[in-house]
Design a protein around this motif. Structure first.
Motif, PDB file in Angstrom:
ATOM      1  N   ALA A 161      70.160  35.935  17.137  1.00 33.00           N
ATOM      2  CA  ALA A 161      69.720  37.335  17.127  1.00 33.00           C
ATOM      3  C   ALA A 161      69.586  37.779  15.671  1.00 33.00           C
ATOM      4  N   ILE A 162      68.508  38.482  15.379  1.00 30.51           N
ATOM      5  CA  ILE A 162      68.207  38.872  13.998  1.00 30.51           C
ATOM      6  C   ILE A 162      68.412  40.368  13.807  1.00 30.51           C
ATOM      7  N   ILE A 163      69.257  40.726  12.852  1.00 32.58           N
ATOM      8  CA  ILE A 163      69.475  42.139  12.509  1.00 32.58           C
ATOM      9  C   ILE A 163      69.353  42.278  10.992  1.00 32.58           C
ATOM     10  N   ASN A 164      68.475  43.186  10.560  1.00 33.64           N
ATOM     11  CA  ASN A 164      68.340  43.413   9.123  1.00 33.64           C
ATOM     12  C   ASN A 164      68.740  44.838   8.769  1.00 33.64           C
ATOM     13  N   SER A 223      72.025  26.214  20.260  1.00 35.47           N
ATOM     14  CA  SER A 223      72.511  25.926  21.609  1.00 35.47           C
ATOM     15  C   SER A 223      73.543  26.938  22.088  1.00 35.47           C
ATOM     16  N   ASN A 224      73.957  27.840  21.208  1.00 31.94           N
ATOM     17  CA  ASN A 224      74.919  28.877  21.581  1.00 31.94           C
ATOM     18  C   ASN A 224      74.463  30.223  21.021  1.00 31.94           C
ATOM     19  N   ALA A 225      75.261  31.256  21.245  1.00 28.30           N
ATOM     20  CA  ALA A 225      74.889  32.598  20.793  1.00 28.30           C
ATOM     21  C   ALA A 225      75.284  32.785  19.337  1.00 28.30           C
ATOM     22  N   GLN A 226      74.317  33.134  18.520  1.00 23.41           N
ATOM     23  CA  GLN A 226      74.572  33.359  17.104  1.00 23.41           C
ATOM     24  C   GLN A 226      73.881  34.637  16.650  1.00 23.41           C
ATOM     25  N   ILE A 227      74.209  35.050  15.439  1.00 19.77           N
ATOM     26  CA  ILE A 227      73.604  36.242  14.859  1.00 19.77           C
ATOM     27  C   ILE A 227      73.325  35.986  13.390  1.00 19.77           C
ATOM     28  N   ARG A 228      72.260  36.604  12.895  1.00 18.35           N
ATOM     29  CA  ARG A 228      71.908  36.530  11.482  1.00 18.35           C
ATOM     30  C   ARG A 228      71.783  37.955  10.958  1.00 18.35           C
ATOM     31  N   THR A 240      57.729  45.900  -9.436  1.00 12.82           N
ATOM     32  CA  THR A 240      57.225  45.595  -8.098  1.00 12.82           C
ATOM     33  C   THR A 240      58.023  46.282  -6.995  1.00 12.82           C
ATOM     34  N   HIS A 241      59.201  46.831  -7.367  1.00 11.19           N
ATOM     35  CA  HIS A 241      60.108  47.465  -6.398  1.00 11.19           C
ATOM     36  C   HIS A 241      60.592  46.454  -5.349  1.00 11.19           C
ATOM     37  N   HIS A 242      60.776  45.232  -5.768  1.00  9.64           N
ATOM     38  CA  HIS A 242      61.252  44.175  -4.891  1.00  9.64           C
ATOM     39  C   HIS A 242      62.509  43.543  -5.479  1.00  9.64           C
ATOM     40  N   TYR A 243      63.352  43.013  -4.582  1.00  3.81           N
ATOM     41  CA  TYR A 243      64.459  42.163  -5.000  1.00  3.81           C
ATOM     42  C   TYR A 243      63.981  40.715  -4.992  1.00  3.81           C
ATOM     43  N   THR A 244      64.607  39.891  -5.803  1.00  2.00           N
ATOM     44  CA  THR A 244      64.193  38.494  -5.905  1.00  2.00           C
ATOM     45  C   THR A 244      64.702  37.636  -4.759  1.00  2.00           C
ATOM     46  N   ASP A 245      65.839  38.011  -4.167  1.00  2.00           N
ATOM     47  CA  ASP A 245      66.502  37.139  -3.203  1.00  2.00           C
ATOM     48  C   ASP A 245      66.807  37.852  -1.890  1.00  2.00           C
ATOM     49  N   ASN A 246      67.322  37.079  -0.946  1.00  2.00           N
ATOM     50  CA  ASN A 246      67.864  37.608   0.309  1.00  2.00           C
ATOM     51  C   ASN A 246      69.289  37.113   0.498  1.00  2.00           C
ATOM     52  N   ILE A 247      70.139  37.985   1.043  1.00  2.00           N
ATOM     53  CA  ILE A 247      71.471  37.604   1.473  1.00  2.00           C
ATOM     54  C   ILE A 247      71.399  37.350   2.967  1.00  2.00           C
ATOM     55  N   VAL A 248      71.879  36.209   3.419  1.00  2.00           N
ATOM     56  CA  VAL A 248      71.855  35.866   4.837  1.00  2.00           C
ATOM     57  C   VAL A 248      73.268  35.518   5.297  1.00  2.00           C
ATOM     58  N   VAL A 249      73.721  36.211   6.334  1.00  2.00           N
ATOM     59  CA  VAL A 249      75.028  35.933   6.930  1.00  2.00           C
ATOM     60  C   VAL A 249      74.816  35.249   8.273  1.00  2.00           C
ATOM     61  N   TYR A 250      75.523  34.158   8.495  1.00  2.00           N
ATOM     62  CA  TYR A 250      75.455  33.409   9.751  1.00  2.00           C
ATOM     63  C   TYR A 250      76.763  33.618  10.505  1.00  2.00           C
ATOM     64  N   ALA A 251      76.684  33.881  11.810  1.00  2.00           N
ATOM     65  CA  ALA A 251      77.901  34.072  12.603  1.00  2.00           C
ATOM     66  C   ALA A 251      77.673  33.602  14.031  1.00  2.00           C
ATOM     67  N   THR A 252      78.752  33.193  14.696  1.00  2.00           N
ATOM     68  CA  THR A 252      78.675  32.691  16.069  1.00  2.00           C
ATOM     69  C   THR A 252      79.521  33.558  16.997  1.00  2.00           C
ATOM     70  N   LEU A 253      79.146  33.589  18.268  1.00  2.00           N
ATOM     71  CA  LEU A 253      79.849  34.389  19.261  1.00  2.00           C
ATOM     72  C   LEU A 253      81.241  33.799  19.503  1.00  2.00           C
ATOM     73  N   SER A 254      82.271  34.604  19.298  1.00  2.00           N
ATOM     74  CA  SER A 254      83.653  34.120  19.462  1.00  2.00           C
ATOM     75  C   SER A 254      84.447  34.896  20.508  1.00  2.00           C
ATOM     76  N   LYS A 255      83.892  36.038  20.963  1.00  2.00           N
ATOM     77  CA  LYS A 255      84.578  36.821  21.983  1.00  2.00           C
ATOM     78  C   LYS A 255      83.594  37.786  22.623  1.00  2.00           C
ATOM     79  N   LYS A 256      83.801  38.078  23.895  1.00  2.00           N
ATOM     80  CA  LYS A 256      82.932  39.030  24.588  1.00  2.00           C
ATOM     81  C   LYS A 256      83.763  39.726  25.657  1.00  2.00           C
ATOM     82  N   LYS A 257      83.368  40.954  25.947  1.00  2.00           N
ATOM     83  CA  LYS A 257      84.047  41.682  27.014  1.00  2.00           C
ATOM     84  C   LYS A 257      83.101  42.707  27.603  1.00  2.00           C
ATOM     85  N   GLY A 258      83.446  43.188  28.779  1.00  2.00           N
ATOM     86  CA  GLY A 258      82.605  44.177  29.434  1.00  2.00           C
ATOM     87  C   GLY A 258      81.669  43.562  30.460  1.00  2.00           C
TER      88      GLY A 258
END
Length: 258
Positions: A161-164, A223-228, A240-258
């Motif tokens: 899943a992608i969230i920016n 193969s599993n639920a992840q988020i970026r 140019t009003h731009h940044y040179t790079d991107n920060i990317v965080v990778y995470a995996t589903l470790s708990k769910k409820k509801g």
């Protein structure tokens, strides 16, 4: 039997990140198979001179990209991994993804994201791709808002899943201003419209040049639920009003409820 492609495979086999005014940047859609080759530092470059200089010998190791995404952490410089490196391994045991409803109902959507370590508590809106292949970002007038690409999996379902979110706007720091402070083992909570709450655990974080964005690692099927989580980083170009790079965080589903 022909394998059924997921919506992510059909709509978004590869994405490239570009810059935008003081924020997370734009996402350009492109097929992975058609993406231009990018030198990620994994192969040696040919040099014009017959012998390397003393300076080149002294700095040779500085340009060798690691084969995996780093864990991040306090006072740890963020670096990009080789483009052929896979997403980082889960920091803790993963739990099964949330299955899609068997009957036709309104599609669940993410509504809020909380990241305790960096004090993020923000609404999530949907963003999509324009006719020109550009993925929208949260409005600059809403610096605390994040954007979920609605053709990526719902957080908690199988796939990335992608969230920016913006790192800054003209009014000051934005929702992902402190994203680079996250490290392996930190928690990210995503709340959904169907009442489910998902907890993701950070597995790695990197800072990659927008000219060598790790498209396959970020958007490739899992193969599993992840988020970026994606925002801008590096140097801000006032022209140019731009940044040179991107920060990317990778995470995996470790708990769910509801």
């Amino acid at each position: 039997m022909t394998e059924q492609k997921t919506p992510m495979q059909r709509a978004l086999p590869g994405l490239l990140i570009a810059g935008s005014l003081g924020g997370v940047g734009l996402v350009m859609v492109s097929l992975l198979s058609l993406a231009p080759p990018v030198d990620d530092g994994s192969e040696p470059r040919a040099v014009a001179q017959a012998e390397p200089t003393t300076v080149e010998i002294a700095n040779a190791g500085a340009f060798v990209l690691p084969p995996t995404v780093g864990p991040g952490g306090k006072n740890v410089p963020l670096t990009p991994a080789r483009l052929d490196a896979p997403p980082p391994l889960a920091a803790v045991p993963v739990v099964p993804a949330i299955p899609k409803p068997k009957v036709k109902t309104a599609k669940a959507r993410p509504t809020r994201i909380k990241i305790p370590k960096i004090k993020v508590n923000a609404p999530i809106g949907a963003v999509t791709v324009s006719k020109k292949g550009v993925l929208g970002t949260p409005p600059l007038s809403r610096p605390n808002r994040t954007g979920w690409y609605k053709h990526s999996p719902v957080p908690g379902e199988t796939g990335p899943a992608i969230i920016n979110g913006h790192v800054t706007t003209r009014s000051g720091p934005a929702v992902f201003d402190r994203l680079r402070e996250l490290a392996k083992g930190d928690h990210i909570y995503v709340y959904r419209s169907d009442g489910k709450v998902t907890r993701f655990t950070v597995s790695g974080i990197e800072q990659a040049s927008k000219n060598a964005f790790p498209t396959k690692r970020v958007y490739g099927n899992t193969s599993n639920a992840q988020i970026r989580l994606i925002t801008c980083g590096g140097v801000y170009n006032k022209t140019t009003h731009h940044y040179t790079d991107n920060i990317v965080v990778y995470a995996t589903l470790s708990k769910k409820k509801g």
